[in-house]
Design a protein around this motif. Structure first.
Motif, PDB file in Angstrom:
ATOM      1  N   LEU A 183       0.829  -1.211   0.000  1.00 43.90           N
ATOM      2  CA  LEU A 183       0.000   0.000   0.000  1.00 43.90           C
ATOM      3  C   LEU A 183       0.861   1.257   0.000  1.00 43.90           C
ATOM      4  O   LEU A 183       0.599   2.207  -0.731  1.00 43.90           O
ATOM      5  N   ASN A 226       2.573   1.399  -3.674  1.00 39.88           N
ATOM      6  CA  ASN A 226       1.808   1.477  -4.914  1.00 39.88           C
ATOM      7  C   ASN A 226       0.646   2.444  -4.881  1.00 39.88           C
ATOM      8  O   ASN A 226       0.036   2.700  -5.899  1.00 39.88           O
ATOM      9  N   LYS A 227       0.334   2.929  -3.695  1.00 38.40           N
ATOM     10  CA  LYS A 227      -0.722   3.934  -3.620  1.00 38.40           C
ATOM     11  C   LYS A 227      -0.067   5.243  -3.205  1.00 38.40           C
ATOM     12  O   LYS A 227       0.758   5.258  -2.295  1.00 38.40           O
ATOM     13  N   SER A 228      -0.446   6.291  -3.859  1.00 37.61           N
ATOM     14  CA  SER A 228       0.235   7.544  -3.524  1.00 37.61           C
ATOM     15  C   SER A 228      -0.630   8.396  -2.620  1.00 37.61           C
ATOM     16  O   SER A 228      -0.965   9.520  -2.949  1.00 37.61           O
ATOM     17  N   TYR A 229      -1.020   7.821  -1.461  1.00 41.75           N
ATOM     18  CA  TYR A 229      -1.724   8.637  -0.480  1.00 41.75           C
ATOM     19  C   TYR A 229      -0.724   9.624   0.104  1.00 41.75           C
ATOM     20  O   TYR A 229       0.435   9.282   0.314  1.00 41.75           O
ATOM     21  N   ASN A 272       1.556   8.767   3.217  1.00 45.46           N
ATOM     22  CA  ASN A 272       2.390   7.562   3.199  1.00 45.46           C
ATOM     23  C   ASN A 272       3.788   7.722   3.782  1.00 45.46           C
ATOM     24  O   ASN A 272       4.262   6.854   4.504  1.00 45.46           O
ATOM     25  N   PRO A 310      -5.733  -4.560  -9.052  1.00 39.90           N
ATOM     26  CA  PRO A 310      -4.641  -4.342  -8.087  1.00 39.90           C
ATOM     27  C   PRO A 310      -4.263  -5.596  -7.309  1.00 39.90           C
ATOM     28  O   PRO A 310      -3.088  -5.894  -7.127  1.00 39.90           O
ATOM     29  N   GLU A 361      -4.281   7.624 -10.682  1.00 38.37           N
ATOM     30  CA  GLU A 361      -5.010   6.645  -9.879  1.00 38.37           C
ATOM     31  C   GLU A 361      -6.435   7.126  -9.675  1.00 38.37           C
ATOM     32  O   GLU A 361      -6.674   8.300  -9.431  1.00 38.37           O
ATOM     33  N   ARG A 382      -9.692   7.048  -7.267  1.00 39.02           N
ATOM     34  CA  ARG A 382     -10.012   6.780  -5.864  1.00 39.02           C
ATOM     35  C   ARG A 382     -11.321   5.995  -5.799  1.00 39.02           C
ATOM     36  O   ARG A 382     -12.340   6.446  -6.310  1.00 39.02           O
ATOM     37  N   ASP A 426      -9.938   2.154  -1.787  1.00 41.92           N
ATOM     38  CA  ASP A 426      -8.926   3.090  -1.303  1.00 41.92           C
ATOM     39  C   ASP A 426      -9.249   3.564   0.099  1.00 41.92           C
ATOM     40  O   ASP A 426      -8.365   3.689   0.946  1.00 41.92           O
ATOM     41  N   TRP A 450      -8.276   0.812   2.450  1.00 37.98           N
ATOM     42  CA  TRP A 450      -6.809   0.725   2.583  1.00 37.98           C
ATOM     43  C   TRP A 450      -6.265   1.840   3.456  1.00 37.98           C
ATOM     44  O   TRP A 450      -5.399   1.629   4.295  1.00 37.98           O
ATOM     45  N   ARG A 451      -6.795   3.042   3.218  1.00 34.29           N
ATOM     46  CA  ARG A 451      -6.293   4.173   4.012  1.00 34.29           C
ATOM     47  C   ARG A 451      -6.642   4.006   5.473  1.00 34.29           C
ATOM     48  O   ARG A 451      -5.844   4.316   6.353  1.00 34.29           O
TER      49      ARG A 451
END
Lengths: 314, 278
Positions: free
Chosen positions: A110, A113-116, A119, A217, B3, B5, B9, B12-13
């Protein structure tokens, strides 16, 4: 003529210079190698050799040691506490690495590969538990698990479950599983960082191709990411398993094997025989240490056999 | 690659957030509870402190003798760190950049340590230390922890040193430098990044070392901070003086937190390297 003599002189002094440098080199080498090597012989190799001999003694540390041959090993095989501890070790050996690897793989995936936007902060927070000492981790969790004033019961109460001061570490049914939490909690951070590094070494083009093909994913995680870093995962599993056989500090601080031996592990059993509050039995403790040695080498060989190292090419 | 959302998501967050909270929250909880009184704490374990009350800290400092144990820790960690790092640097240099007879044999012996779990050697090591009159002594513990070989540190520092140019020593020798000067004036300064990484990990290992001090230090006046907190916790089961214990735990954590803040990046890099080589 003069030049010749002078040249000779220069030659002689240069020769002397070389000799001096050579002597200095020898002295330097000795000073650089000897302290560490002697310490290694004295504090590591010698005790390891002696542990074989000690395991053949009947010795409480106070009276004279008596040579008893393999009696300690015979007792060990008959000792139900050893097998109970081994059984606990085996369970931890399966549960703890599975949880650590699963959780840290997911978190690493996560984070990578996820650009929160949060992070980069998470990475720092997750790793934090790895700079804490096991004593601090254990103390933190003793505050969480306490019956009357622990955080866990407090949180459960907020959700409407009244636990009636149930002490998680004081009950034979829960203590063993409760200890899994601090072990996993304290270990995950390191593997998140390791897996993140491994995942980011996979070329982006592979992901892009998969994405264009319309892969979901989760399919990307299980079909691409995990297979490509399986060697790293394998090393980590070996690492955690060996660590879980050797490590007993968290258990020692939180339950010291109790209640009623329900959380005793082999390392702790040995430690208490050698350094515990009650009577000491150095010979028997050493025999258990030797047994543990064999178990560790055995575990490594089994892992090598069942998870062979493959080479992966990108 | 843009990406989208989705609902996933969100999940996951939330998951990432939960894990982060599980780490931050207990620490924060202990921190703010450490400013409350026992009576207030027993009434409500969630309430915030009404004022910044430092009494628990001075009580922890005095009752648990934290000052004394901190001095012990500084002595044990400080001397072991300097001596150990110095010896490791010397050793790594000789073993990676100098050729001499028996070098291969020494490496083979050192590699042997990877197969030794160490736990079976605890008893003989204790007997040995006792016969050398090194038990119940911080200096004894320093000797035990400073002299020895460590594959991880040797690989880390050796790898760094062997990446330095080969002709460094030669040109220093041509200029008339002795090997001692070459080591001290050229090799050490150039290897500083590697040495610092080794020192960071030695620090963490020493500061967090519990089993060694616990086995070897019997006298409470010699306890290091980790052993001290362990013993304090044993006593707390009878006194149930929770808030003082919280203050004590926070005091023990402060050096770790500061250290982590200072060297966070290097610690992470080094840790992954170490795990991959072990």
């Amino acid at each position: 003529m003069n030049a010749g003599i002078n040249g000779n002189k220069a030659f002689v002094s240069k020769r002397q210079g070389f000799d001096k440098a050579k002597r200095q080199r020898t002295v330097f080498l000795f000073l650089a190698i000897a302290p560490s090597l002697i310490g290694y012989f004295l504090f590591t190799l010698y005790p390891n050799l002696m542990s074989v001999y000690y395991s053949l003694l009947n010795w409480d540390g106070l009276t004279d040691a008596v040579y008893i041959g393999f009696e300690n090993y015979v007792n060990l095989v008959k000792d139900q506490f050893v097998w109970r501890a081994m059984y606990h070790n085996l369970l931890y050996m399966i549960v703890v690495p599975t949880l650590i690897v699963f959780i840290s793989l997911l978190l690493a995936y996560l984070l990578n590969n996820k650009s929160y936007k949060e992070n980069s902060l998470y990475k720092v927070i997750f790793f934090f538990t790895n700079v804490l000492s096991t004593v601090v981790i254990a103390l933190l969790w003793s505050f969480i698990f306490d019956g009357s004033f622990g955080m866990l019961n407090g949180i459960l109460e907020l959700f409407g479950f009244n636990m009636n001061d149930f002490y998680w570490l004081g009950d034979t049914r829960t203590a063993f599983w409760a200890l899994v939490l601090p072990m996993v909690w304290g270990g995950v951070g390191l593997y998140v960082v390791i897996f993140m590094n491994a995942i980011s070494a996979i070329p982006k083009s592979i992901y892009e191709a998969a994405f264009l093909e319309g892969a979901r994913p989760m399919a990307i995680l299980f079909r691409i990411t995990i297979p490509l870093i399986r060697n790293v995962i394998r090393v980590c599993i070996v690492f955690i398993i060996l660590g879980s056989i050797k490590g007993f500090e968290i258990i020692m601080v939180l339950t010291n094997g109790g209640p009623e031996g329900s959380t005793d592990v082999i390392g702790l059993y040995m430690f208490n025989l050698a350094f515990g509050k009650e009577y000491h039995n150095y010979g028997y403790a050493s025999a258990i240490g030797m047994f543990l040695f064999v178990v560790l080498v055995g575990a490594k060989l089994i892992i090598d056999k069942f998870f062979p190292e493959d080479s992966v090419e990108f | 690659m843009a990406e989208r959302r989705t609902l996933m998501d969100g999940i996951w967050r939330l998951l990432l957030l939960l894990w982060a909270v599980s780490i931050i929250f207990p620490v924060v909880w202990i921190l703010y509870q450490s400013f409350r009184t026992n009576t207030a704490f027993f009434q409500d374990i969630w309430a915030l402190p009404t004022s910044l009350n430092w009494d628990n800290y001075s009580k922890a400092w005095n009752d648990y003798n934290i000052g004394r144990s901190l001095v012990n820790t500084v002595y044990y960690v400080g001397v072991s760190l300097v001596l150990g790092t110095f010896l490791t640097t010397l050793n790594a240099y000789a073993l990676t950049r100098m050729n001499f007879r028996g070098r291969k044999l020494i490496w083979a012996l050192i590699m042997l340590s990877l197969f030794l779990p160490g736990i079976n050697a605890l008893v003989p090591q204790y007997i040995l230390m006792k016969s050398l009159h090194l038990t119940n002594s911080l200096t004894g513990l320093i000797i035990l922890d400073s002299f020895g070989e460590n594959v991880f540190f040797l690989m880390l520092l050796g790898g760094f040193m062997s990446s330095l140019p080969r002709d460094l020593e030669e040109s220093a020798f041509m200029d008339g430098a002795s090997i001692f000067q070459t080591f001290w004036r050229i090799i050490v300064p150039l290897s500083t990044p590697g040495i610092v990484t080794v020192a960071i990990f030695k620090f963490l290992g020493l500061y967090n070392n519990f089993l060694g001090p616990f086995i070897y230090l019997g006298d409470p006046a010699k306890y290091t901070i980790g052993v001290n907190m362990y013993q304090a916790n044993m006593k707390m089961q009878y006194t149930s003086d929770w808030v003082t214990m919280f203050a004590g735990v926070i005091i023990v954590m402060v050096p770790s937190i500061l250290f982590y803040m200072m060297f966070q990046k290097r610690i992470m890099e080094g840790a992954t390297m170490g795990a991959m080589k072990g």
